[in-house]
Scaffold this motif. Structure first.
Motif, PDB file in Angstrom:
ATOM      1  N   GLN A  97       0.836  -1.208   0.000  1.00 22.39           N
ATOM      2  CA  GLN A  97       0.000   0.000   0.000  1.00 22.39           C
ATOM      3  C   GLN A  97       0.870   1.256   0.000  1.00 22.39           C
ATOM      4  N   GLU A  98       1.932   1.230   0.783  1.00 20.05           N
ATOM      5  CA  GLU A  98       2.853   2.376   0.849  1.00 20.05           C
ATOM      6  C   GLU A  98       3.495   2.612  -0.522  1.00 20.05           C
ATOM      7  N   SER A  99       3.962   1.550  -1.153  1.00 15.12           N
ATOM      8  CA  SER A  99       4.576   1.670  -2.484  1.00 15.12           C
ATOM      9  C   SER A  99       3.556   2.117  -3.522  1.00 15.12           C
ATOM     10  N   ALA A 100       2.343   1.606  -3.430  1.00 16.12           N
ATOM     11  CA  ALA A 100       1.297   1.970  -4.388  1.00 16.12           C
ATOM     12  C   ALA A 100       0.973   3.454  -4.272  1.00 16.12           C
ATOM     13  N   GLN A 102       3.009   5.873  -3.235  1.00 14.33           N
ATOM     14  CA  GLN A 102       4.132   6.621  -3.819  1.00 14.33           C
ATOM     15  C   GLN A 102       4.100   6.509  -5.344  1.00 14.33           C
ATOM     16  N   TYR A 103       3.801   5.358  -5.847  1.00 11.25           N
ATOM     17  CA  TYR A 103       3.750   5.107  -7.288  1.00 11.25           C
ATOM     18  C   TYR A 103       2.704   6.018  -7.934  1.00 11.25           C
ATOM     19  N   THR A 104       1.506   6.086  -7.345  1.00  6.29           N
ATOM     20  CA  THR A 104       0.452   6.898  -7.955  1.00  6.29           C
ATOM     21  C   THR A 104       0.717   8.388  -7.769  1.00  6.29           C
ATOM     22  N   VAL A 106       3.768   9.957  -7.479  1.00  7.07           N
ATOM     23  CA  VAL A 106       4.918  10.370  -8.289  1.00  7.07           C
ATOM     24  C   VAL A 106       4.611  10.308  -9.774  1.00  7.07           C
ATOM     25  N   ASP A 107       3.953   9.238 -10.199  1.00  3.66           N
ATOM     26  CA  ASP A 107       3.703   9.056 -11.619  1.00  3.66           C
ATOM     27  C   ASP A 107       2.416   9.711 -12.093  1.00  3.66           C
ATOM     28  N   GLY A 108       1.680  10.329 -11.153  1.00  3.22           N
ATOM     29  CA  GLY A 108       0.455  11.029 -11.520  1.00  3.22           C
ATOM     30  C   GLY A 108      -0.636  10.132 -12.029  1.00  3.22           C
ATOM     31  N   ILE A 109      -0.691   8.914 -11.509  1.00  2.92           N
ATOM     32  CA  ILE A 109      -1.688   7.954 -11.949  1.00  2.92           C
ATOM     33  C   ILE A 109      -2.815   7.917 -10.924  1.00  2.92           C
ATOM     34  N   ASP A 110      -4.039   7.911 -11.407  1.00  2.00           N
ATOM     35  CA  ASP A 110      -5.191   7.852 -10.488  1.00  2.00           C
ATOM     36  C   ASP A 110      -5.689   6.430 -10.385  1.00  2.00           C
TER      37      ASP A 110
END
Length: 110
Positions: A97-100, A102-104, A106-110
């Motif tokens: 969940q923590e990585s997800a 950060q992933y969303t 930083v990468d601007g993904i919704d």
């Protein structure tokens, strides 16, 4: 290591540790049995699968992570293609969940 690599490596680690349940039926069963601490569903899942899994997560209070695509989830779990996975370990669920998040972010993904 970028956020996507961190996310996929943590999912792969959970898979190798035997803490992921794959496939729609297995995921729903894990949610129902109280074994799922988080559920991953790919962004390109069918509407039917998305509704079934998101409704079940909502009614049981399980966090739902809409991340990756079916090929990325398959690759990081050593399979061809995967659409959903339930994380059955609290520690792995927290890390993923923590990585997800950060992933969303930083990468601007919704």
């Amino acid at each position: 290591m970028n956020h996507n690599q961190k996310l996929t490596s943590r999912i792969g680690l959970a898979q190798r540790a035997g803490k992921l349940v794959m496939g729609e039926e297995g995921v729903i069963k894990a949610i129902r049995n109280g074994e799922a601490y988080a559920v991953i569903i790919v962004r390109d899942a069918s509407e039917n699968t998305r509704k079934k899994i998101s409704d079940k997560c909502a009614s049981y209070g399980v966090p739902l992570l809409e991340i990756l695509d079916r090929y990325e989830l398959g690759a990081c779990t050593g399979k061809d293609v995967r659409v959903s996975a339930a994380v059955t370990d609290e520690g792995f669920a927290r890390m993923i969940q923590e990585s997800a998040k950060q992933y969303t972010e930083v990468d601007g993904i919704d």
